[in-house]
Design an enzyme around this catalytic site. Sequence first.
Site, mmCIF file in Angstrom:
data_model
loop_
_atom_site.group_PDB
_atom_site.id
_atom_site.type_symbol
_atom_site.label_atom_id
_atom_site.label_comp_id
_atom_site.label_asym_id
_atom_site.label_seq_id
_atom_site.Cartn_x
_atom_site.Cartn_y
_atom_site.Cartn_z
ATOM 1 N N TRP A 101 1.951 1.537 -2.252
ATOM 2 C CA TRP A 101 3.483 1.986 -3.657
ATOM 3 C C TRP A 101 4.225 1.062 -3.609
ATOM 4 O O TRP A 101 4.538 0.351 -4.771
ATOM 5 C CB TRP A 101 3.636 3.609 -3.500
ATOM 6 C CG TRP A 101 2.582 4.600 -3.852
ATOM 7 C CD1 TRP A 101 2.167 5.653 -2.636
ATOM 8 C CD2 TRP A 101 2.036 4.574 -5.380
ATOM 9 N NE1 TRP A 101 1.287 6.391 -3.481
ATOM 10 C CE2 TRP A 101 1.283 5.935 -5.030
ATOM 11 C CE3 TRP A 101 1.408 3.931 -5.937
ATOM 12 C CZ2 TRP A 101 0.055 6.440 -5.626
ATOM 13 C CZ3 TRP A 101 0.643 4.373 -7.175
ATOM 14 C CH2 TRP A 101 -0.176 5.264 -7.280
ATOM 15 N N ASP A 171 11.885 4.766 -4.083
ATOM 16 C CA ASP A 171 11.022 6.389 -4.340
ATOM 17 C C ASP A 171 11.085 7.377 -3.923
ATOM 18 O O ASP A 171 10.939 6.604 -2.562
ATOM 19 C CB ASP A 171 9.436 4.664 -4.837
ATOM 20 C CG ASP A 171 8.585 5.313 -5.202
ATOM 21 O OD1 ASP A 171 8.400 7.164 -5.577
ATOM 22 O OD2 ASP A 171 7.056 4.867 -4.938
ATOM 23 N N LYS A 195 4.787 15.338 -7.462
ATOM 24 C CA LYS A 195 4.219 15.946 -5.915
ATOM 25 C C LYS A 195 5.098 16.437 -5.561
ATOM 26 O O LYS A 195 4.645 17.836 -4.825
ATOM 27 C CB LYS A 195 4.823 14.053 -4.874
ATOM 28 C CG LYS A 195 4.332 12.919 -5.438
ATOM 29 C CD LYS A 195 2.859 12.489 -4.431
ATOM 30 C CE LYS A 195 2.433 11.266 -6.179
ATOM 31 N NZ LYS A 195 2.433 10.330 -6.221
HETATM 32 C C1 LIG Z 1 1.924 8.927 -6.209
HETATM 33 C C2 LIG Z 1 3.067 7.764 -6.094
HETATM 34 C C3 LIG Z 1 3.717 6.972 -7.124
HETATM 35 C C4 LIG Z 1 3.361 6.496 -8.547
HETATM 36 O O1 LIG Z 1 3.298 7.939 -9.612
HETATM 37 P P1 LIG Z 1 2.794 8.018 -11.101
HETATM 38 O O2 LIG Z 1 4.054 8.678 -11.651
HETATM 39 O O3 LIG Z 1 0.775 8.219 -10.248
HETATM 40 O O4 LIG Z 1 2.507 6.572 -11.112
HETATM 41 C C5 LIG Z 1 4.562 6.130 -6.770
HETATM 42 N N1 LIG Z 1 5.174 6.355 -5.723
HETATM 43 C C6 LIG Z 1 4.600 6.708 -4.444
HETATM 44 C C7 LIG Z 1 5.763 7.392 -3.021
HETATM 45 C C8 LIG Z 1 3.801 8.220 -5.067
HETATM 46 O O5 LIG Z 1 3.375 8.759 -3.614
#
Ligand SMILES: *Cc1c(COP(=O)(O)O)cnc(C)c1O
Length: 360
Positions: A101, A171, A195
């Site tokens: 990511w 993030d 998540k």
């Molecule tokens: C799942 C995830 C993403 C991507 O998320 P989307 O909503 O599918 O774009 C980005 N960063 C992390 C840390 C993730 O776990």
Amino acid sequence: MSRVYNFSAGPAVLPEEVLREAADEMLDYKGSGMSVMEMSHRSKTYDGIIKEAEKDLRSVMNIPANYKVLFLQGGASQQFAMIPMNLMKNRVADYIITGQWAKKAYQEAKLYGTANAVADSSDKTFSYIPDCSDLPISKDADYVYICENNTIYGTKFHTLPDTKGKTLVADVSSCFLSEPVDVTKYGVIYGGVQKNIGPAGVVIVIIREDLITEDVLPGTPTMLRYKTHADADSLYNTPPAYGIYICGKVFKWIEKMGGLTAMKERNEKKAKLLYDFLDHSALFKGTVEKDSRSLMNVPFVTGNDELDAAFVKEAAEAGLVSLKGHRSVGGMRASIYNAMPIEGVEALVRFMGEFEKAHA
Ligand SMILES: *Cc1c(COP(=O)(O)O)cnc(C)c1O
């Protein structure tokens, strides 16, 4: 009705209490005669829902008044572009590459300027968080970027990097609300809610006000400007209204459970159960260096692909589902987010013990 223990990395388990409440309110939200799904986002009732969700998130995370809370769409992935478009005034940013990511965010930033990889843990398949106490931070970097919890590899920054005064952007998709956080250490905290908070379709961005300006990269679409959404209190266009409503319920659930301090204790207890088992197992082992371990995502392997596959299959038959590891890593991964009850982790560890005996 029978519910399974769902170890999916995302979309993921939600608190049963929240789902029941939403079910009760499905046909008639508090006397409105309609579902929240059917309601105008400009209605007084919906305005109450989104305002209360923001208020509760502010209280749970102790968000200072000089930060905006935005409820957006486009997934965490859209932020990979929105961040450089809005923050790259000098067109320079430093990225710490701790997994897929972070790498995707880094590659996206390269479309807009110079993105420097100032640390990288790909040499050991992202199984650790690099030492970030003295990084070669660029003098003119607009920000330093991290993925705080690496969902795929199961690592977490337990100490934030020393950004040498530069704005930190994080993030936090897979560790959002898993433990207390000092918001003032960040310029931007963001994450997809699917998540650890709510249903897919909502991204929460917590951003310091001075970073929200009209000085964005040329060509930045209206919808991708933080200012557009900040000025309109996340109601510039139709927001992911139902998803925000569920997030609001989860914020209240966290408050009721004792807030983020209690969440952390609960999460540590769950993670310890699983990690202790892995550390003493003759069959299974964790794939992450101990001091980089995530409380949320726990990858593990037997070292034998066939046994891994048999484990995932038999576990699912026993009501322990979505334990297959990410396709890039293989093996297994147990995501044990806030809403996973301790009983779920106990059941997993018990099952792993039985599987180990049967295959010793
Ligand atoms: C799942 C995830 C993403 C991507 O998320 P989307 O909503 O599918 O774009 C980005 N960063 C992390 C840390 C993730 O776990």
